[in-house]
Design a protein around this motif. Structure first.
Motif, PDB file in Angstrom:
ATOM      1  N   UNK A  33       0.829  -1.205   0.000  1.00  0.00           N
ATOM      2  CA  UNK A  33       0.000   0.000   0.000  1.00  0.00           C
ATOM      3  C   UNK A  33       0.861   1.252   0.000  1.00  0.00           C
ATOM      4  N   UNK A  34       1.891   1.258   0.836  1.00  0.00           N
ATOM      5  CA  UNK A  34       2.772   2.425   0.896  1.00  0.00           C
ATOM      6  C   UNK A  34       3.494   2.647  -0.429  1.00  0.00           C
ATOM      7  N   UNK A  35       4.054   1.579  -0.982  1.00  0.00           N
ATOM      8  CA  UNK A  35       4.794   1.723  -2.237  1.00  0.00           C
ATOM      9  C   UNK A  35       3.871   2.110  -3.390  1.00  0.00           C
ATOM     10  N   UNK A  75       1.663   8.969  -6.306  1.00  0.00           N
ATOM     11  CA  UNK A  75       1.762  10.384  -5.963  1.00  0.00           C
ATOM     12  C   UNK A  75       3.082  11.028  -6.388  1.00  0.00           C
ATOM     13  N   UNK A  76       4.198  10.353  -6.131  1.00  0.00           N
ATOM     14  CA  UNK A  76       5.511  10.953  -6.363  1.00  0.00           C
ATOM     15  C   UNK A  76       6.173  10.419  -7.634  1.00  0.00           C
ATOM     16  N   UNK A  77       5.774   9.211  -8.045  1.00  0.00           N
ATOM     17  CA  UNK A  77       6.291   8.542  -9.244  1.00  0.00           C
ATOM     18  C   UNK A  77       7.757   8.123  -9.137  1.00  0.00           C
ATOM     19  N   UNK A  78       8.256   7.983  -7.911  1.00  0.00           N
ATOM     20  CA  UNK A  78       9.612   7.456  -7.714  1.00  0.00           C
ATOM     21  C   UNK A  78       9.728   6.928  -6.292  1.00  0.00           C
TER      22      UNK A  78
END
Length: 100
Positions: A39-41, A47-50
């Motif tokens: 879920x975190x990844x 959201x951040x794409x990296x």
């Protein structure tokens, strides 16, 4: 209200064998950790794409948790969770090799 007891000798009888309890608890906790990591990844990638270094550490810790859970499962298959009196010497030797 009383908790129903399983008849002696069934798989649910854990008075002398805590292996099933160790097995189910270990795999449930790993599944929860893997779900949280995924879920975190997933959120991070959307959201951040990296990924950052902390994400790599979380992945490493999840892989480590998997290795620990597998090792515990092998140990349970070799007699972990039971009293030493119920295991043969070959099972005790195998258990000692797994746990080291």
């Amino acid at each position: 209200m009383t908790i129903p007891q399983s008849p002696a000798g069934t798989r649910l009888d854990t008075s002398n064998n805590h292996g099933p309890l160790l097995f189910s608890t270990g795999w449930c906790m790993f599944a929860l950790a893997a779900l949280a990591t995924g879920t975190r990844l997933g959120t991070r990638l959307v959201l951040v794409r990296r990924l950052a270094y902390d994400d790599l550490l979380i992945i490493a810790s999840t892989v480590s948790a998997l290795a620990y859970t597998i090792t515990t499962t092998v140990a349970i298959a070799n007699g972990a969770g039971k009293h030493e009196d119920t295991d043969s010497q070959s099972q005790l030797d195998a258990l000692q090799k797994v746990m080291m």
